[in-house]
Scaffold this motif. Structure first.
Motif, PDB file in Angstrom:
ATOM      1  N   GLY A  22       0.811  -1.198   0.000  1.00 31.72           N
ATOM      2  CA  GLY A  22       0.000   0.000   0.000  1.00 31.72           C
ATOM      3  C   GLY A  22       0.848   1.254   0.000  1.00 31.72           C
ATOM      4  O   GLY A  22       2.067   1.215   0.169  1.00 31.72           O
ATOM      5  N   ARG A  80     -12.046  -4.024   1.027  1.00 35.49           N
ATOM      6  CA  ARG A  80     -11.594  -2.680   1.335  1.00 35.49           C
ATOM      7  C   ARG A  80     -12.636  -1.967   2.176  1.00 35.49           C
ATOM      8  O   ARG A  80     -13.822  -2.275   2.116  1.00 35.49           O
ATOM      9  CB  ARG A  80     -11.266  -1.882   0.071  1.00 35.49           C
ATOM     10  N   VAL A 140     -13.514   2.086   3.991  1.00 40.16           N
ATOM     11  CA  VAL A 140     -13.235   3.486   4.269  1.00 40.16           C
ATOM     12  C   VAL A 140     -13.924   3.845   5.578  1.00 40.16           C
ATOM     13  O   VAL A 140     -14.893   3.197   5.982  1.00 40.16           O
ATOM     14  CB  VAL A 140     -13.706   4.403   3.128  1.00 40.16           C
ATOM     15  N   THR A 165      -9.466   4.862  -2.741  1.00 39.89           N
ATOM     16  CA  THR A 165      -8.812   5.117  -1.462  1.00 39.89           C
ATOM     17  C   THR A 165      -9.526   4.365  -0.348  1.00 39.89           C
ATOM     18  O   THR A 165     -10.733   4.524  -0.154  1.00 39.89           O
ATOM     19  CB  THR A 165      -8.786   6.613  -1.155  1.00 39.89           C
ATOM     20  N   VAL A 171      -8.616   1.295   3.205  1.00 35.85           N
ATOM     21  CA  VAL A 171      -7.757   0.282   3.788  1.00 35.85           C
ATOM     22  C   VAL A 171      -8.131  -1.050   3.157  1.00 35.85           C
ATOM     23  O   VAL A 171      -9.302  -1.436   3.160  1.00 35.85           O
ATOM     24  CB  VAL A 171      -7.897   0.212   5.319  1.00 35.85           C
ATOM     25  N   TYR A 172      -7.154  -1.740   2.624  1.00 36.82           N
ATOM     26  CA  TYR A 172      -7.375  -3.005   1.943  1.00 36.82           C
ATOM     27  C   TYR A 172      -6.971  -4.158   2.841  1.00 36.82           C
ATOM     28  O   TYR A 172      -5.879  -4.165   3.416  1.00 36.82           O
ATOM     29  CB  TYR A 172      -6.597  -3.051   0.629  1.00 36.82           C
ATOM     30  N   GLY A 201      -4.439  -5.146   7.258  1.00 41.30           N
ATOM     31  CA  GLY A 201      -4.870  -4.002   6.480  1.00 41.30           C
ATOM     32  C   GLY A 201      -3.695  -3.176   6.005  1.00 41.30           C
ATOM     33  O   GLY A 201      -2.701  -3.014   6.711  1.00 41.30           O
ATOM     34  N   THR A 202      -3.811  -2.648   4.803  1.00 45.20           N
ATOM     35  CA  THR A 202      -2.798  -1.752   4.263  1.00 45.20           C
ATOM     36  C   THR A 202      -3.497  -0.578   3.594  1.00 45.20           C
ATOM     37  O   THR A 202      -4.464  -0.750   2.854  1.00 45.20           O
ATOM     38  CB  THR A 202      -1.859  -2.485   3.279  1.00 45.20           C
ATOM     39  N   GLN A 203      -3.025   0.619   3.879  1.00 47.40           N
ATOM     40  CA  GLN A 203      -3.663   1.843   3.393  1.00 47.40           C
ATOM     41  C   GLN A 203      -3.278   2.109   1.951  1.00 47.40           C
ATOM     42  O   GLN A 203      -2.093   2.104   1.598  1.00 47.40           O
ATOM     43  CB  GLN A 203      -3.265   3.034   4.265  1.00 47.40           C
ATOM     44  N   THR A 237      -3.947   5.168  -0.736  1.00 48.07           N
ATOM     45  CA  THR A 237      -4.442   6.526  -0.905  1.00 48.07           C
ATOM     46  C   THR A 237      -4.169   6.979  -2.325  1.00 48.07           C
ATOM     47  O   THR A 237      -3.018   6.987  -2.767  1.00 48.07           O
ATOM     48  CB  THR A 237      -3.784   7.490   0.091  1.00 48.07           C
TER      49      THR A 237
END
Length: 121
Positions: free
Chosen positions: A9, A38, A40, A90, A92-93, A114-116, A118
């Motif tokens: 990410g 994902r 938000v 955008t 968090v996945y 989780g990985t952000q 953006t």
């Protein structure tokens, strides 16, 4: 002790690309599917893509044609290649693995940390 470790990410401009990775450590038996979700803030966690044990894939309408899910069985790793990224991507996945902690146990869902991602100019 099973862990799903995510990476890949970051910040990317609209139209750019990222590749997410999710590697499973420990033993997971009878993996039926690997998935990417994902989320938000303030929204429900949504399914993005699925790959089954026989390689069948499925995608959320919003990402179909832009995202590709794949796996490496030898490494117990699932990937999400994300192209033509938009601001709406955008989030968090999270990766998810559907399998068993033992050969006789019920199906269990394992989650990554989780990985952000953006997408912004």
């Amino acid at each position: 002790q099973v862990q799903l470790v995510e990476s890949g990410g970051g910040l990317v401009q609209p139209g750019g690309s990222l590749r997410l990775s999710c590697a499973a450590s420990g033993t997971i038996y009878d993996i039926n599917a690997m998935r990417w979700y994902r989320q938000v803030p303030g929204k429900q966690r949504d399914l993005v893509a699925t790959i089954t044990r026989n390689g069948i894939t499925n995608y959320q309408d919003a990402v179909r044609g832009r995202f590709t899910i794949s796996r490496d069985g030898a490494k117990n790793t699932v990937y999400l290649q994300m192209n033509s990224l938009k601001s709406d991507d955008t989030a968090v996945y999270y990766c998810n693995v559907e399998g068993r902690p033992t050969v006789w146990a019920s199906i269990t869902h394992y989650w990554g940390q989780g990985t952000q991602v953006t997408v912004s100019s």
